[in-house]
Design a protein around this motif. Structure first.
Motif, PDB file in Angstrom:
ATOM      1  N   THR A  25     -12.347  -6.624 -27.803  1.00 16.69           N
ATOM      2  CA  THR A  25     -12.484  -5.275 -27.261  1.00 16.69           C
ATOM      3  C   THR A  25     -11.409  -5.006 -26.218  1.00 16.69           C
ATOM      4  O   THR A  25     -11.177  -5.834 -25.334  1.00 16.69           O
ATOM      5  N   LEU A  26     -10.750  -3.866 -26.342  1.00 18.43           N
ATOM      6  CA  LEU A  26      -9.803  -3.371 -25.351  1.00 18.43           C
ATOM      7  C   LEU A  26     -10.421  -2.138 -24.720  1.00 18.43           C
ATOM      8  O   LEU A  26     -10.621  -1.123 -25.393  1.00 18.43           O
ATOM      9  N   LEU A  27     -10.740  -2.212 -23.448  1.00 21.02           N
ATOM     10  CA  LEU A  27     -11.353  -1.075 -22.759  1.00 21.02           C
ATOM     11  C   LEU A  27     -10.266  -0.081 -22.352  1.00 21.02           C
ATOM     12  O   LEU A  27      -9.266  -0.462 -21.737  1.00 21.02           O
ATOM     13  N   LEU A  28     -10.454   1.179 -22.703  1.00 20.95           N
ATOM     14  CA  LEU A  28      -9.480   2.216 -22.382  1.00 20.95           C
ATOM     15  C   LEU A  28      -9.914   3.084 -21.201  1.00 20.95           C
ATOM     16  O   LEU A  28      -9.080   3.552 -20.430  1.00 20.95           O
ATOM     17  N   ASP A  29     -11.224   3.317 -21.078  1.00 13.58           N
ATOM     18  CA  ASP A  29     -11.708   4.136 -19.975  1.00 13.58           C
ATOM     19  C   ASP A  29     -13.164   3.788 -19.700  1.00 13.58           C
ATOM     20  O   ASP A  29     -13.932   3.465 -20.606  1.00 13.58           O
ATOM     21  N   GLY A  30     -13.551   3.855 -18.431  1.00 16.10           N
ATOM     22  CA  GLY A  30     -14.906   3.505 -18.039  1.00 16.10           C
ATOM     23  C   GLY A  30     -14.994   2.054 -17.615  1.00 16.10           C
ATOM     24  O   GLY A  30     -13.990   1.405 -17.322  1.00 16.10           O
TER      25      GLY A  30
END
Length: 329
Positions: free
Chosen positions: A82-87
């Motif tokens: 998983t690559l988190l982009l926002d939050g």
């Protein structure tokens, strides 16, 4: 087109949360809980690249739990990157408790329980991230070594990790233009980049096959070239030195990935393509042609004109006049 878009707003409000749980369960079987279940919103953009599934997911605050019982009942034997982009997210997995913010990456294993939940209330709590799901058997690294990476905050802001992150995000941007015939090749690139990155993090590069190392290095080289097209001194010896590889190895792995196109030819084509695009850009109509040429690695106007005419059959000036005339019609 190989992408599919799912939106909870396409189903009645009372059914949206159940619909989202069904969608997530296709790749990541887990139990979902949300305070927003009665009026839920989420969106998923899915790319099936052979056995590799890449998706962008946006959702309201939600908790995703994969329990030991779920693992015993059904285990697809997948890794989930998983690559988190926002939050923000918090994760308990494989003995690790971690939190993640924008541009952080983490790896999970479907064979072990996990508990992941929203951990940031900014922008109404919406979390957006990219996910890569793939069979564990496709990763050419020993499972006991990969276990060392589970649940950790993995460095993805530079090097191969950054290259992987940008490639995955780029796939999502191109979802409307990619064709089914592109899927197997793109899936292979994602796997090669992940394999090279994980091996680097574990100092286990020797476990990779020569083919995997070569493809990952070629992708890294191409990214390096794109970032340095402005440098008129960019040439195969410079590129080989920057990557600590021999010139002969550079030529070999590059031509294997470009259907035989030499490094210098690939550089020239990328430079001319960018200049070609800029010359047709109406917002750059007042930028002198020699400035555009220098921007893309041609400090001598005569060299640029000769190369441009050979590629496109007309001079840069003639092409600009034609393109801007069409633009203004």
């Amino acid at each position: 087109m190989i992408g599919t878009v799912f939106r909870t707003e396409d189903v009645p409000a009372p059914d949206r949360f159940d619909y989202w749980q069904e969608l997530v369960g296709r790749t990541r079987s887990s139990a979902l809980v949300s305070e927003h279940a009665a009026d839920f919103w989420a969106e998923q953009r899915l790319l099936e690249l052979g056995p590799v599934v890449v998706s962008q997911m946006s959702f309201m605050p939600t908790r995703y739990r994969r329990t030991p019982k779920m693992v015993r009942q059904e285990d697809p034997e997948f890794y989930h990157l998983t690559l988190l982009l926002d939050g923000g997210l918090a994760l308990d997995h494989a003995g690790q408790a971690s939190t993640f913010t924008s541009r952080d990456l983490h790896l999970a294993d479907s064979s072990q329980p996990y508990d992941v939940r929203s951990a940031d209330d900014r922008q109404g709590g919406i979390v957006t991230g990219m996910a890569v799901d793939f069979p564990k058997a496709l990763l050419p690294l020993p499972p006991h070594r990969v276990r060392e990476l589970l649940g950790l905050n993995l460095p993805g802001r530079d090097g191969v990790g950054a290259l992987l992150a940008e490639f995955v995000v780029g796939l999502n941007r191109q979802i409307g233009t990619l064709q089914p015939s592109d899927a197997p090749r793109l899936g292979t690139v994602v796997l090669d980049l992940m394999s090279a990155w994980f091996a680097q993090l574990l100092e286990a590069e020797s476990a990779l096959s020569p083919e995997t190392r070569g493809r990952a290095t070629a992708k890294h080289v191409q990214d390096f070239i794109r970032q340095n097209l402005h440098d008129s001194e960019l040439a195969p010896p410079v590129i080989a030195a920057a990557h600590n590889i021999s010139l002969s190895y550079l030529h070999r792995i590059f031509q294997q990935q470009t259907q035989g196109e030499p490094v210098a030819t690939w550089i020239r084509r990328r430079r001319l393509e960018n200049a070609h695009r800029d010359l047709a850009n109406g917002s750059l109509r007042c930028t002198p042609i020699h400035v555009i040429a220098a921007r893309w690695g041609y400090p001598r106007p005569s060299d640029f004109t000769r190369a441009f005419r050979a590629e496109y059959g007309m001079s840069p000036k003639e092409y600009r006049q034609q393109a801007l005339f069409e633009f203004g019609r």
